[in-house]
Every structure is written in C-alpha cells, then in structure tokens.
Design an enzyme around this catalytic site. Sequence first.
Site: not given
Length: 259
Positions: A8, A81, A169, A224
């Site tokens: 990847h 990886e 949320r 928040r």
Amino acid sequence: MKSDLKYHVRLSEERIMGARYAVLPGDPGRVEKTARSMDPNAQFLAQNREFTSWLALLNGERILVCSTGIGGPSVSIALEELAALGLKYFYRIGTTGVIQSDITLPCLIITTGAVRLDGASTHYAPIEYPAVADLELTNTLVEAARELNLPHHIGITASADTFYPGQERYDTFTGYVPKRFQGSMEEWRRLHVLNYEMESASLLTIISTFGLQAAVVASAIVSRIREETPDDRVLRQAEEQLAMIIKRALEIHINRNTQ
Ligand code: URA
C-alpha cells in the site's frame, strides 16, 4: 530484496534510506508541508490511496513523513508496512476536538493513553490491553511544547472509529446516536478525558504489540463545548503548531540518541 515495494505505501527499504523515524499525519495534504518544515530539501517518495510519503533529513537522521488516512484500519496498514521496512519511532501528528471546558483554542493535546473506541486495535490485542504512549517519545513532545511556549494539555484521548456517532454528534443523516454512545461525551468529560480523535487507540495499541515506540500530539481545531466549525485561522495555527512541536521533539530525541 531492498527494492521490494510494500503493497500500500509503495515504499521499499532502498527508498527510505535507513529512516528510523516516522511522522504520521492523517491528511495526505499535510505531508509535503510537514516534511519541508523540517528540511527545505525534503524529497517526495510515493503516493498511493491515502498514503503519501516524503523523506526529510534532520540532524543527520532521515525522517519519513507518511500520511495514514483517517481511522484505525488505514493506520494499521501503514504501521504494518512501515514497521516491516525498519521504522522504529512513530510520532502521530493530527487534529482533534476537545471536550473539557477549561481547554481553550488554539492548543495542543499530548496523549498519554487512549480510550479504545476503535475496532482495529482489537485485531491486535484484547480490549484489556492498554493503548498507552511511549514515555520517552511523549516526554520529547512535552519538552518541545514547554521550550517553544506552545499551549498544551497532557492526558487521555478518546479515540473513536467514527467522527459522528462515536463522538456523539447528532448532526447526522438520521439524527440518531445509538444508545451505546448517548451521553458518552459527558461520561468521558467526567472521567477527565481531554479530546476526541480517530487514530491514537489503534496506533498506540498496535505499536506497543510490535515492541516499538509511538507518541501522539494533536492540535485542537474545535471545542465541542463552544464551537463546532473550525475556522481558517485556527486550522492555520494548528498546522504551524504541529510543525513546530514535531521538529523540536525529533531534534531532542535524535540528539539524545546520538550522544
Ligand atoms: N478529529 C476528530 O476526530 N474529531 C474532532 O472533533 C476533530 C478532529
């Protein structure tokens, strides 16, 4: 073979030139800037899906800057990886939403441990296993923040697989938050959790199971309690603060390692 590319990240041992340090933003768009802020001659290495990587040279050490994308599953791919390529020290730099009323923006959150609201970490270790940050690397972040006079808080992060329901949320398509998460923000607040983000639980658990070292610093872009939409000024400051702290933390660690 040293030139074999990982599936990847599309990197090989040859391409990373012995790098032991990885700096991991989530956003591919932040990789180049981060690498260049450490080394104006940083080099582009590869780009595939959410994984963009650049190589910088700082105090004689190669630093691999590689984006992980959002959330635990893509973090786990990057870590598998990169660890296989020989990376040893992993610093995540990200953005976050704070949930404590006494935290004002802009500021940095240095994570000591994460509440495991993710799924990926459970593929590596049972839920009783802690998602803790490496003390040595975390101390370099704290020292760097103090030296540079960057406002910061140090503590526990709630790390969720989802931005919306998992971080309670309600401005979602259905407007419904499953019972498991209803009231969860208040619960984390009362348990002195500082912030929400989406990667540290997976990162810290996985790197601990590998026997390697990881630390996390995130720049708060929303509170928040007060404000839900990050403005451009806060986003710019977040980027600048992260670039400053990570460069200094790396310098501190590299200098200690080479003495
Ligand atoms: N990233 C998150 O996961 N949550 C926030 O609130 C902000 C950034």
